[in-house]
Design a protein around this motif. Structure first.
Motif, PDB file in Angstrom:
ATOM      1  N   ALA A  48       0.833  -1.207   0.000  1.00 12.43           N
ATOM      2  CA  ALA A  48       0.000   0.000   0.000  1.00 12.43           C
ATOM      3  C   ALA A  48       0.866   1.255   0.000  1.00 12.43           C
ATOM      4  CB  ALA A  48      -0.922  -0.010   1.218  1.00 12.43           C
ATOM      5  N   ALA A  49       1.933   1.249   0.781  1.00  9.78           N
ATOM      6  CA  ALA A  49       2.822   2.415   0.834  1.00  9.78           C
ATOM      7  C   ALA A  49       3.548   2.606  -0.492  1.00  9.78           C
ATOM      8  CB  ALA A  49       3.818   2.252   1.980  1.00  9.78           C
ATOM      9  N   ILE A  50       4.002   1.516  -1.081  1.00 10.30           N
ATOM     10  CA  ILE A  50       4.694   1.600  -2.375  1.00 10.30           C
ATOM     11  C   ILE A  50       3.754   2.139  -3.437  1.00 10.30           C
ATOM     12  CG2 ILE A  50       5.713   0.199  -4.216  1.00 10.30           C
ATOM     13  CD1 ILE A  50       6.798  -1.628  -1.904  1.00 10.30           C
ATOM     14  N   ALA A  51       2.499   1.661  -3.427  1.00  8.44           N
ATOM     15  CA  ALA A  51       1.521   2.135  -4.398  1.00  8.44           C
ATOM     16  C   ALA A  51       1.271   3.638  -4.262  1.00  8.44           C
ATOM     17  CB  ALA A  51       0.209   1.373  -4.232  1.00  8.44           C
ATOM     18  N   ALA A  52       1.492   4.162  -3.070  1.00  4.75           N
ATOM     19  CA  ALA A  52       1.338   5.600  -2.832  1.00  4.75           C
ATOM     20  C   ALA A  52       2.621   6.371  -3.106  1.00  4.75           C
ATOM     21  CB  ALA A  52       0.872   5.846  -1.397  1.00  4.75           C
ATOM     22  N   GLY A  53       3.661   5.669  -3.596  1.00  9.08           N
ATOM     23  CA  GLY A  53       4.919   6.330  -3.939  1.00  9.08           C
ATOM     24  C   GLY A  53       5.845   6.592  -2.778  1.00  9.08           C
ATOM     25  N   LYS A  54       5.635   5.874  -1.657  1.00  4.71           N
ATOM     26  CA  LYS A  54       6.471   6.100  -0.474  1.00  4.71           C
ATOM     27  C   LYS A  54       7.647   5.122  -0.431  1.00  4.71           C
ATOM     28  CE  LYS A  54       3.111   8.753   1.175  1.00  4.71           C
ATOM     29  NZ  LYS A  54       3.160  10.228   1.033  1.00  4.71           N
ATOM     30  N   ASP A  55       8.779   5.581   0.084  1.00  8.31           N
ATOM     31  CA  ASP A  55       9.835   4.673   0.492  1.00  8.31           C
ATOM     32  C   ASP A  55       9.336   3.878   1.690  1.00  8.31           C
ATOM     33  OD1 ASP A  55      11.566   5.699  -1.434  1.00  8.31           O
ATOM     34  OD2 ASP A  55      12.461   7.148  -0.051  1.00  8.31           O
ATOM     35  N   VAL A  56       9.862   2.667   1.874  1.00  9.28           N
ATOM     36  CA  VAL A  56       9.412   1.796   2.962  1.00  9.28           C
ATOM     37  C   VAL A  56      10.610   1.183   3.660  1.00  9.28           C
ATOM     38  CG1 VAL A  56       8.072  -0.245   3.595  1.00  9.28           C
ATOM     39  CG2 VAL A  56       7.272   1.232   1.736  1.00  9.28           C
ATOM     40  N   TYR A  57      10.583   1.223   4.984  1.00 14.24           N
ATOM     41  CA  TYR A  57      11.535   0.482   5.806  1.00 14.24           C
ATOM     42  C   TYR A  57      10.706  -0.302   6.810  1.00 14.24           C
ATOM     43  CZ  TYR A  57      15.419  -0.709   8.880  1.00 14.24           C
ATOM     44  OH  TYR A  57      16.342  -1.409   9.626  1.00 14.24           O
ATOM     45  N   GLY A  58      10.967  -1.610   6.934  1.00 17.87           N
ATOM     46  CA  GLY A  58      10.133  -2.433   7.788  1.00 17.87           C
ATOM     47  C   GLY A  58      10.909  -3.240   8.794  1.00 17.87           C
ATOM     48  N   GLU A  59      10.204  -3.649   9.831  1.00 19.34           N
ATOM     49  CA  GLU A  59      10.764  -4.631  10.750  1.00 19.34           C
ATOM     50  C   GLU A  59      10.919  -5.957  10.024  1.00 19.34           C
ATOM     51  OE1 GLU A  59      12.120  -5.789  13.403  1.00 19.34           O
ATOM     52  OE2 GLU A  59      12.540  -3.816  14.216  1.00 19.34           O
ATOM     53  N   LYS A  60      11.799  -6.801  10.551  1.00 22.03           N
ATOM     54  CA  LYS A  60      12.004  -8.110   9.942  1.00 22.03           C
ATOM     55  C   LYS A  60      10.842  -9.037  10.320  1.00 22.03           C
ATOM     56  CE  LYS A  60      13.130  -9.399  14.155  1.00 22.03           C
ATOM     57  NZ  LYS A  60      12.207 -10.225  14.953  1.00 22.03           N
ATOM     58  N   PRO A  61      10.561 -10.051   9.463  1.00 24.37           N
ATOM     59  CA  PRO A  61      11.136 -10.289   8.147  1.00 24.37           C
ATOM     60  C   PRO A  61      10.515  -9.366   7.098  1.00 24.37           C
ATOM     61  CG  PRO A  61       9.491 -11.945   8.607  1.00 24.37           C
ATOM     62  CD  PRO A  61       9.601 -11.097   9.843  1.00 24.37           C
ATOM     63  N   LEU A  62      11.088  -9.364   5.906  1.00 24.51           N
ATOM     64  CA  LEU A  62      10.591  -8.504   4.834  1.00 24.51           C
ATOM     65  C   LEU A  62       9.124  -8.781   4.558  1.00 24.51           C
ATOM     66  CD1 LEU A  62      11.289  -6.365   2.707  1.00 24.51           C
ATOM     67  CD2 LEU A  62      12.061  -8.215   1.208  1.00 24.51           C
ATOM     68  N   ALA A  63       8.712 -10.029   4.615  1.00 21.99           N
ATOM     69  CA  ALA A  63       7.316 -10.444   4.487  1.00 21.99           C
ATOM     70  C   ALA A  63       7.184 -11.802   5.155  1.00 21.99           C
ATOM     71  CB  ALA A  63       6.903 -10.513   3.021  1.00 21.99           C
ATOM     72  N   ALA A  64       5.951 -12.286   5.254  1.00 16.45           N
ATOM     73  CA  ALA A  64       5.731 -13.562   5.933  1.00 16.45           C
ATOM     74  C   ALA A  64       6.283 -14.729   5.135  1.00 16.45           C
ATOM     75  CB  ALA A  64       4.244 -13.759   6.196  1.00 16.45           C
TER      76      ALA A  64
END
Length: 357
Positions: A83-99
């Motif tokens: 959702a954030a990428i679709a809005a054009g935002k940079d993203v930094y997340g807690e691990k893991p990158l995805a499930a």
């Protein structure tokens, strides 16, 4: 860093306090907004940090947010990131990158198509502990690296976490929860991994929450809670990994790296600093000088590193690194059920070292 970057946090759980503290002390970052499924919790974090409390949908669409810090539970990592990428935002997340690896690949492809930056914890490996150990390995202090051990033993997070359910559900367990710290450190020290072999089990079918308003509540255990494995690095070095929520304690050091000339003790990769020790073949254990890494770092330095990375370059806590770590963990768990050696289909470059900063 250049202009101040406005951060929006999605997920105001236990770890968010460490991030808001770091954001508050780094001049290049400013906390602009927060969101959480629990509106009251988001409001409390917002008031405490001079930010706005929004819904997740409002936050990712907000023009006053430059980068989304994704601190949700692992099952929600991909959805929030997309959702954030679709809005054009940079993203930094807690691990893991995805499930899952499949979801992580989807997130990475979306970020590449959108031209936004994507990073992922852990950033503890950017502190002086792991970075100093890496510097000494790179400088040849231990000679050619041969092997490493990485050990994490605890009786379980239900002893301190008020809502530990997800640690014992699919997507949880000691490997997916704590493995990223140790495996990321091993990649910094010894490079990417080509094959893995694993075995696992669990000691108890349920756990009892020991703290908070749900103290005394029993929760089911549906994942393995003791995982061990061998990582075969591209270089030929062999790392032995033990991740457990089943045992009381251990006297093993978090990480040891063994070379042809000496052995090295590496500090806990779930922290940013700590003493590095070396034992030459004809010698005794002795401390080594701090030569590399972010001094006095804390959770959020990976986010700052991402926002300061020039366009076209990978941040040190990069998506390809996080994907490789997830692939290693997922493959280890596959090996535990198939009793086979599993090839790793992803790879990554060793991240750029951090000079003493």
């Amino acid at each position: 860093m250049g202009e101040q970057v406005n951060v929006g946090i999605v997920g105001c759980g236990a770890i968010s306090g460490a991030y808001t503290t770091t954001i508050g002390r780094l001049p290049g970052l400013r906390l602009a907004a927060v969101a959480d499924l629990d509106g009251a919790r988001a409001e409390a974090v917002a008031v405490a940090n001079g930010a706005r409390a929004l819904s997740a949908a409002e936050l990712v669409a907000d023009p006053g947010v430059d980068v989304v810090l994704n601190l949700t539970v692992p099952a929600a990592h991909a959805g929030v990131a997309l959702a954030a990428i679709a809005a054009g935002k940079d993203v930094y997340g807690e691990k893991p990158l995805a499930a899952t690896k499949a979801e992580a690949l989807q997130v990475m492809r979306a970020a590449e198509a959108a031209g936004v930056r994507l990073g992922c914890a852990p950033d503890t490996v950017l502190g002086t502990g792991v970075q100093t150990a890496r510097r000494h390995v790179d400088d040849g202090l231990i000679g050619m690296p041969i092997a490493a051990t990485a050990v994490m033993v605890t009786p379980g997070h239900e002893r301190w976490h008020p809502n530990p359910d997800f640690y014992y559900a699919p997507g949880g367990g000691p490997l997916l929860d704590m493995g990223p710290y140790y495996i990321t450190a091993l990649i910094h020290l010894l490079g990417p991994v080509s094959r893995v072999i694993g075995a696992a089990g669990h000691a108890r079918p349920e756990r009892t929450i020991a703290s908070g308003p749900r103290a005394g509540t029993t929760i089911p255990v549906t994942v393995d809670t003791h995982v061990t494995g061998i990582l075969i690095h591209d270089s030929g070095a062999l790392s032995t990994l033990v991740m457990s929520f089943d045992a009381a304690a251990t006297r093993a050091v978090p990480i040891e790296v063994h070379g042809e000339k000496a052995s090295l003790i590496v500090p806990d990769p779930n922290t940013f600093d700590g003493e590095v020790l070396v034992h030459p073949i004809d010698g005794t254990w002795q401390p080594l000088p701090t030569l590399a890494g972010y001094r006095n770092a804390s959770r959020g330095y990976g986010l700052a590193d991402l926002t300061a990375t020039p366009p076209g370059q990978l941040p040190r806590a990069s998506a390809p690194l996080a994907l490789h770590v997830l692939d290693i963990m997922e493959s280890l768990l596959t090996s535990t059920t198939t009793a086979q050696t599993i090839p790793i289909t992803t790879t990554c470059a060793r991240p750029e070292p951090v000079p003493l900063t």
